[in-house]
Design an enzyme around this catalytic site. Structure first.
Site, PDB file in Angstrom:
ATOM      1  N   LEU A 196      -0.153  -2.048 -12.569  1.00 31.32           N
ATOM      2  CA  LEU A 196       0.503  -0.440 -12.166  1.00 31.32           C
ATOM      3  C   LEU A 196       2.377  -0.116 -11.493  1.00 31.32           C
ATOM      4  CD1 LEU A 196      -2.287  -0.927  -8.871  1.00 31.32           C
ATOM      5  CD2 LEU A 196      -2.265   0.280 -11.323  1.00 31.32           C
ATOM      6  N   GLU A 219       5.142   3.029 -10.436  1.00 30.78           N
ATOM      7  CA  GLU A 219       5.117   3.496  -9.368  1.00 30.78           C
ATOM      8  C   GLU A 219       3.996   4.666  -9.508  1.00 30.78           C
ATOM      9  OE1 GLU A 219       6.874   4.557  -6.559  1.00 30.78           O
ATOM     10  OE2 GLU A 219       7.199   2.361  -6.157  1.00 30.78           O
ATOM     11  N   ARG A 256       2.998   0.307 -20.516  1.00 31.04           N
ATOM     12  CA  ARG A 256       3.377  -0.212 -21.803  1.00 31.04           C
ATOM     13  C   ARG A 256       4.842  -0.496 -22.432  1.00 31.04           C
ATOM     14  NH1 ARG A 256      -1.405   2.254 -23.235  1.00 31.04           N
ATOM     15  NH2 ARG A 256      -2.814  -0.162 -24.537  1.00 31.04           N
ATOM     16  N   SER A 311       5.235   3.873 -17.612  1.00 31.91           N
ATOM     17  CA  SER A 311       3.801   3.324 -18.389  1.00 31.91           C
ATOM     18  C   SER A 311       3.914   1.824 -18.218  1.00 31.91           C
ATOM     19  CB  SER A 311       3.710   3.969 -19.671  1.00 31.91           C
ATOM     20  OG  SER A 311       2.984   2.903 -20.688  1.00 31.91           O
ATOM     21  N   GLY A 334      -3.100  11.561 -14.255  1.00 33.43           N
ATOM     22  CA  GLY A 334      -1.184  11.794 -14.536  1.00 33.43           C
ATOM     23  C   GLY A 334      -1.519  12.576 -16.008  1.00 33.43           C
ATOM     24  N   HIS A 394       1.383   5.213 -10.638  1.00 34.76           N
ATOM     25  CA  HIS A 394       0.637   5.053 -10.748  1.00 34.76           C
ATOM     26  C   HIS A 394       0.742   5.062  -9.164  1.00 34.76           C
ATOM     27  CE1 HIS A 394      -0.266   2.255 -13.665  1.00 34.76           C
ATOM     28  NE2 HIS A 394      -1.314   3.631 -14.066  1.00 34.76           N
TER      29      HIS A 394
END
Ligand code: PAF
Length: 279
Positions: A29, A31, A184, A182, A144, A33
């Site tokens: 997680l 910010e 990723r 993200s 999101g 999320h």
């Protein structure tokens, strides 16, 4: 924060509530999320998040095995954000038998863009989201806008199945330089992280071209592809689409710019809704 690892445990705990507000995640997680969780809080009488890395939405060559699992810090962050219940099933709890019954979203929406480059991705997403919805039975769920097409596919699924769930889209959370947050992004090296901002800048350049009155959308898209390619990116798509269904827009229709591109070994996606002044 109550943590439930099984569907039965979750249902028992949620039985006392009427209006769960739900934020599904795959963990790791950030910010972005937590902003979803904070947005969900006033929308229900209990705030539920899930952490489940869903094998069904990964292609065989993708990063399912290496997807970061950061359990302790995720729990801490969710507690701080005010999450009441965390549903964290393992694969046996959510898929006790092979999940052969799947949700196949409308190909017109789900087989283009992300669905074209990641075949089966939205079948995996819709199947797990439908199952998570059955477990949590939320009245509202927050997703999101960074995953713009995912949000649209889920809205469509909810509408078509008449699920009594309000789907709320939350604005993309960006780093100071404009990079969309993200999970990723953590794969990026320091140099790649500095370069990564070029994706949102490419979208901004596309938006500026549209807003300045340029009408040849194909030329705008081609310029953006070329600009990123010249910087060493491998773009899958940089396109201008109609917001209502992600098809090619006609003059005057609300537009969204969408992008997916690989930087080194990391595939990033982003999008930008473009407001065109009415003349
Ligand atoms: O956006 C994500 O993190 C995932 O696609 C979701 C919605 C949690 C389903 O696994």
């Amino acid at each position: 924060m109550h943590i439930a690892h099984t569907i039965a445990e979750l249902r028992e705990h949620l039985a006392a509530f009427e209006r769960p507000a739900f934020v599904p995640t795959m963990g790791n997680l950030h910010e972005g999320h937590l902003a979803l969780v904070k947005q969900a809080r006033p929308l229900g009488d209990v705030t539920v998040a899930s952490i489940f890395v869903n094998r069904l939405q990964f292609l065989p060559h993708e990063d399912f095995d290496t997807y970061p699992r950061t359990w302790d810090s995720d729990c801490e962050k969710l507690r701080t954000a005010g999450c009441d219940v965390l549903f964290a099933p393992d694969e046996r709890a959510l898929y006790p038998e092979p999940q052969t019954c799947k949700v196949h979203p409308d190909p017109a929406l789900a087989d283009i863009l992300e669905g074209h480059f990641r075949p089966g991705f939205f079948v995996g997403v819709c199947t797990v989201v439908m199952k998570l919805f059955q477990c949590v039975q939320p009245r509202v769920a927050v997703f999101g806008k960074k995953d713009y097409q995912q949000l649209m596919v889920i809205r469509h699924m909810v509408r078509q199945f008449a699920l009594p769930i309000e789907i709320v889209g939350s604005e993309t959370f960006r780093a100071e330089d404009g990079l969309a947050l993200s999970s990723r992004n953590g794969y990026l090296s320091e140099t790649e992280r500095a370069e990564a901002v070029q994706l949102s800048q490419a979208l901004r350049a596309m938006a500026e071209a549209v807003q300045s009155g340029e009408r040849d959308l194909a030329a705008i898209e081609a310029r953006a592809m070329q600009a990123l390619t010249q910087r060493g990116w491998q773009p899958d798509y940089l396109v201008l689409r109609r917001r209502s269904d992600l098809q090619a827009p006609s003059a005057g229709e609300p537009i969204v710019a969408l992008a997916a591109a690989r930087l080194g070994g990391t595939r990033l996606i982003d999008n930008l809704e473009i407001d065109v002044p009415t003349s």
